[in-house]
Enzyme design. Structure first.
Site, PDB file in Angstrom:
ATOM      1  N   GLY A 151       0.882  -1.166   0.000  1.00 26.21           N
ATOM      2  CA  GLY A 151       0.000   0.000   0.000  1.00 26.21           C
ATOM      3  C   GLY A 151       0.910   1.203   0.000  1.00 26.21           C
ATOM      4  O   GLY A 151       1.869   1.255  -0.759  1.00 26.21           O
ATOM      5  N   GLU A 152       0.656   2.123   0.902  1.00 23.83           N
ATOM      6  CA  GLU A 152       1.535   3.286   1.025  1.00 23.83           C
ATOM      7  C   GLU A 152       2.014   3.312   2.472  1.00 23.83           C
ATOM      8  O   GLU A 152       1.205   3.473   3.390  1.00 23.83           O
ATOM      9  CB  GLU A 152       0.736   4.543   0.642  1.00 23.83           C
ATOM     10  CG  GLU A 152       1.571   5.788   0.517  1.00 23.83           C
ATOM     11  CD  GLU A 152       2.741   5.641  -0.456  1.00 23.83           C
ATOM     12  OE1 GLU A 152       2.534   5.049  -1.544  1.00 23.83           O
ATOM     13  OE2 GLU A 152       3.851   6.093  -0.133  1.00 23.83           O
ATOM     14  N   CYS A 201       6.157  -5.403   0.485  1.00 28.58           N
ATOM     15  CA  CYS A 201       6.247  -4.080  -0.134  1.00 28.58           C
ATOM     16  C   CYS A 201       6.167  -2.970   0.927  1.00 28.58           C
ATOM     17  O   CYS A 201       7.100  -2.831   1.700  1.00 28.58           O
ATOM     18  CB  CYS A 201       5.190  -3.971  -1.229  1.00 28.58           C
ATOM     19  SG  CYS A 201       5.653  -2.744  -2.444  1.00 28.58           S
ATOM     20  N   ILE A 260       5.452  -3.358  -7.569  1.00 26.71           N
ATOM     21  CA  ILE A 260       4.713  -2.108  -7.814  1.00 26.71           C
ATOM     22  C   ILE A 260       5.332  -1.003  -6.946  1.00 26.71           C
ATOM     23  O   ILE A 260       5.256  -1.074  -5.716  1.00 26.71           O
ATOM     24  CB  ILE A 260       3.213  -2.256  -7.466  1.00 26.71           C
ATOM     25  CG1 ILE A 260       2.588  -3.432  -8.237  1.00 26.71           C
ATOM     26  CG2 ILE A 260       2.465  -0.959  -7.762  1.00 26.71           C
ATOM     27  CD1 ILE A 260       1.183  -3.809  -7.784  1.00 26.71           C
ATOM     28  N   HIS A 284       4.621  -8.408  -4.526  1.00 26.22           N
ATOM     29  CA  HIS A 284       3.263  -8.644  -4.021  1.00 26.22           C
ATOM     30  C   HIS A 284       2.878 -10.115  -4.185  1.00 26.22           C
ATOM     31  O   HIS A 284       2.383 -10.502  -5.240  1.00 26.22           O
ATOM     32  CB  HIS A 284       2.267  -7.773  -4.794  1.00 26.22           C
ATOM     33  CG  HIS A 284       2.282  -6.348  -4.376  1.00 26.22           C
ATOM     34  ND1 HIS A 284       1.335  -5.815  -3.537  1.00 26.22           N
ATOM     35  CD2 HIS A 284       3.145  -5.353  -4.658  1.00 26.22           C
ATOM     36  CE1 HIS A 284       1.610  -4.535  -3.326  1.00 26.22           C
ATOM     37  NE2 HIS A 284       2.708  -4.228  -3.998  1.00 26.22           N
ATOM     38  N   GLU A 315       0.432 -11.674  -3.163  1.00 30.52           N
ATOM     39  CA  GLU A 315      -1.023 -11.919  -3.117  1.00 30.52           C
ATOM     40  C   GLU A 315      -1.705 -11.677  -4.462  1.00 30.52           C
ATOM     41  O   GLU A 315      -2.889 -11.926  -4.599  1.00 30.52           O
ATOM     42  CB  GLU A 315      -1.649 -11.020  -2.031  1.00 30.52           C
ATOM     43  CG  GLU A 315      -1.849  -9.551  -2.395  1.00 30.52           C
ATOM     44  CD  GLU A 315      -0.570  -8.708  -2.426  1.00 30.52           C
ATOM     45  OE1 GLU A 315       0.542  -9.276  -2.351  1.00 30.52           O
ATOM     46  OE2 GLU A 315      -0.691  -7.481  -2.569  1.00 30.52           O
TER      47      GLU A 315
HETATM   48  N1  GLN Z   1       6.043   2.867  -2.587  1.00 29.36           N
HETATM   49  C1  GLN Z   1       5.228   2.419  -1.498  1.00 29.36           C
HETATM   50  C2  GLN Z   1       5.736   2.961  -0.167  1.00 29.36           C
HETATM   51  O1  GLN Z   1       6.770   3.547  -0.103  1.00 29.36           O
HETATM   52  C3  GLN Z   1       5.181   0.912  -1.439  1.00 29.36           C
HETATM   53  C4  GLN Z   1       4.503   0.396  -2.676  1.00 29.36           C
HETATM   54  C5  GLN Z   1       3.722  -0.855  -2.489  1.00 29.36           C
HETATM   55  O2  GLN Z   1       3.440  -1.286  -1.366  1.00 29.36           O
HETATM   56  N2  GLN Z   1       3.287  -1.407  -3.596  1.00 29.36           N
HETATM   57  O3  GLN Z   1       5.078   2.805   0.811  1.00 29.36           O
END
Ligand code: GLN
Length: 196
Positions: free
Chosen positions: A47-48, A79, A134, A170, A172
């Site tokens: 996610g972020e 991620c 991603i 990822h 999943e």
């Molecule tokens: N770029 C995102 C971050 O810094 C991570 C990207 C992702 O989880 N697909 O949180």
């Protein structure tokens, strides 16, 4: 039955539930701190990372998540989840959970390569694993007790240390559940040793 929670504050958490169930364990989306008591392991999804951190603070998850890891219950960060687990983030004073002895770099594959797929060999887990990246981070260094599981273009993209598992991609988002199945096995083993 082994139950694995997926932190459901932001990001790709529903897909993890499907992958865990396909790997033979039960899964619950964790939205409240009390739910941590009823699970044997936890996935922190992509996610972020800054958004997930903000929500971790808002819902009082920071210390309970640290305690969860320190009790010896396995945590898998994928991620953004990997960034949240790390003890050091390149170019930032901010550390989130700081549970796993790895140094990470965010958005490390550059803008041109926002997302891509490659076949990876992951030590002890899978050969020819279909990995989806991603806006992915990579791991710049792993501490002494950690182990590198996979690299891509010379960069570490999966590692393990004690009950902590982390990957840049990822697991999943495809039908290849071997990475999730590896984590399910880690959780089953820890459950047995915590019961002794
Ligand atoms: N770029 C995102 C971050 O810094 C991570 C990207 C992702 O989880 N697909 O949180």
């Amino acid at each position: 039955m082994t139950t694995i929670g997926v932190l459901g504050l932001q990001g790709a958490f529903r897909e993890h539930v499907r992958s865990i169930e396909a790997s033979g364990a039960e899964s619950v989306v964790v939205k409240k701190v009390e739910q941590l008591e009823n699970i044997d392991g936890l996935i922190i999804p992509g996610g972020e990372s800054t958004t997930i951190r903000r929500l971790i603070d808002k819902y009082g998850f920071l210390e309970p998540l640290r305690d969860f890891g320190k009790q010896g219950k396995p945590i898998f960060g994928t991620c953004a989840g990997l960034i949240l687990l790390a003890s050091e983030i390149d170019g930032s004073y901010d550390v989130h959970l700081g549970l796993m002895d790895i140094k990470v770099r965010r958005n490390a594959f550059g803008r041109q390569r926002e997302s891509f797929e490659v076949d990876l060999d992951i030590e002890g887990v899978a050969e020819g694993y279909n990995a989806v990246f991603i806006r992915a981070p990579y791991i710049e260094g792993v501490g002494e007790s950690g182990k590198v599981l996979a690299t891509y273009n010379g960069h570490i993209v999966a590692a393990q240390q004690d009950g902590y598992l982390a990957c840049s991609f990822h697991p999943e988002l495809t039908e290849d559940h071997r990475m999730t199945a590896h984590f399910v096995k880690m959780v089953e083993e820890s459950k047995k040793s915590l019961a002794l």
